[in-house]
Write a protein that holds these residues in place. Sequence first.
Motif, PDB file in Angstrom:
ATOM      1  N   GLU A 208      36.322  48.943  49.423  1.00 27.25           N
ATOM      2  CA  GLU A 208      37.563  48.208  49.197  1.00 27.25           C
ATOM      3  C   GLU A 208      37.257  46.731  49.020  1.00 27.25           C
ATOM      4  N   GLY A 209      38.119  46.068  48.257  1.00 28.40           N
ATOM      5  CA  GLY A 209      37.958  44.635  48.092  1.00 28.40           C
ATOM      6  C   GLY A 209      38.870  44.093  47.016  1.00 28.40           C
ATOM      7  N   LYS A 210      38.565  42.857  46.592  1.00 23.67           N
ATOM      8  CA  LYS A 210      39.351  42.240  45.529  1.00 23.67           C
ATOM      9  C   LYS A 210      38.450  41.314  44.730  1.00 23.67           C
ATOM     10  N   ILE A 211      38.796  41.163  43.449  1.00 21.16           N
ATOM     11  CA  ILE A 211      38.082  40.276  42.548  1.00 21.16           C
ATOM     12  C   ILE A 211      39.092  39.313  41.951  1.00 21.16           C
TER      13      ILE A 211
ATOM     14  N   ALA B 221      30.927  37.420  47.146  1.00 20.48           N
ATOM     15  CA  ALA B 221      29.957  37.230  46.068  1.00 20.48           C
ATOM     16  C   ALA B 221      30.587  36.413  44.945  1.00 20.48           C
ATOM     17  N   GLN B 222      29.723  35.783  44.173  1.00 19.73           N
ATOM     18  CA  GLN B 222      30.141  35.062  42.968  1.00 19.73           C
ATOM     19  C   GLN B 222      29.577  35.819  41.772  1.00 19.73           C
ATOM     20  N   SER B 223      30.420  36.041  40.778  1.00 19.78           N
ATOM     21  CA  SER B 223      30.025  36.739  39.564  1.00 19.78           C
ATOM     22  C   SER B 223      30.381  35.849  38.381  1.00 19.78           C
ATOM     23  N   VAL B 224      29.388  35.547  37.537  1.00 22.94           N
ATOM     24  CA  VAL B 224      29.618  34.663  36.394  1.00 22.94           C
ATOM     25  C   VAL B 224      29.033  35.302  35.143  1.00 22.94           C
TER      26      VAL B 224
ATOM     27  N   HIS C 224      35.537  39.582  46.913  1.00 21.61           N
ATOM     28  CA  HIS C 224      35.620  39.725  48.374  1.00 21.61           C
ATOM     29  C   HIS C 224      35.541  41.222  48.690  1.00 21.61           C
ATOM     30  N   PHE C 225      34.465  41.634  49.322  1.00 20.46           N
ATOM     31  CA  PHE C 225      34.302  43.012  49.763  1.00 20.46           C
ATOM     32  C   PHE C 225      34.851  43.100  51.181  1.00 20.46           C
ATOM     33  N   SER C 226      35.726  44.077  51.435  1.00 24.80           N
ATOM     34  CA  SER C 226      36.268  44.215  52.784  1.00 24.80           C
ATOM     35  C   SER C 226      35.777  45.474  53.485  1.00 24.80           C
TER      36      SER C 226
ATOM     37  N   GLU D 219      25.736  36.590  42.643  1.00 22.56           N
ATOM     38  CA  GLU D 219      25.126  36.042  43.857  1.00 22.56           C
ATOM     39  C   GLU D 219      25.923  36.512  45.069  1.00 22.56           C
ATOM     40  N   LEU D 220      25.258  37.236  45.957  1.00 23.18           N
ATOM     41  CA  LEU D 220      25.875  37.789  47.161  1.00 23.18           C
ATOM     42  C   LEU D 220      25.478  36.951  48.368  1.00 23.18           C
ATOM     43  N   ASN D 221      26.458  36.509  49.135  1.00 21.05           N
ATOM     44  CA  ASN D 221      26.192  35.752  50.358  1.00 21.05           C
ATOM     45  C   ASN D 221      25.638  36.685  51.425  1.00 21.05           C
TER      46      ASN D 221
END
Length: 188
Positions: A93-96, A121-124, A112-114, A142-144
């Motif tokens: 689950e999550g949101k982009i 994470a940032q996706s570009v 945001h992964f929940s 890039e995943l924190n």
Amino acid sequence: MKAFRLIVFFLLSVIIIGAVMTFMLPTHQKINRSITINAPATVIYEQLKKLETFNRFSVWSQQDSSIVHTMNGTDGTVGAISTWKGSPEISGEGKIEITALEPTQKVAHTIHFSKPQKSTAQSVFMLNQKEKNQTTVTWNFELNTPRPGNIFNLFYSLDKQMGNDFETGLATLKTMIEKDNTSTPPVK
């Protein structure tokens, strides 16, 4: 008693070394993949800026038949959010959220992964038109991995584990866009 002291000394050493390493290791992991698509950057950008398109070409949506997407806001504009809920083993689950749009050049998301695990994470997507009908699309992800969990970066490579998923997603995007681009007559 001497054996007990050795065990305590060993455990303290492991804890201290682990703590020091968390400050030396990076707090993120990256994946970078590129593909050349036979279409102008304007065509690719118009598709890539839509979260609906992302949901269609992402490999996780393709693998998870139980996934449900919900859109909030106007798709293709900064601030639009797509939430998802699917199988915990595949997509979780999550949101982009669309965070930046630069026409024909860049589309940026924050993810945001929940579940099953919280993370951000940032996706570009960067577009570089080489010729009239040929554009290179580069997907930077890039995943924190905040401290102290970043110690696992020693044992787990996001690039090795999931790099193929990003390549498959880009290949699917290429197929979608090239198929749509050939079925639409050129504008004069």
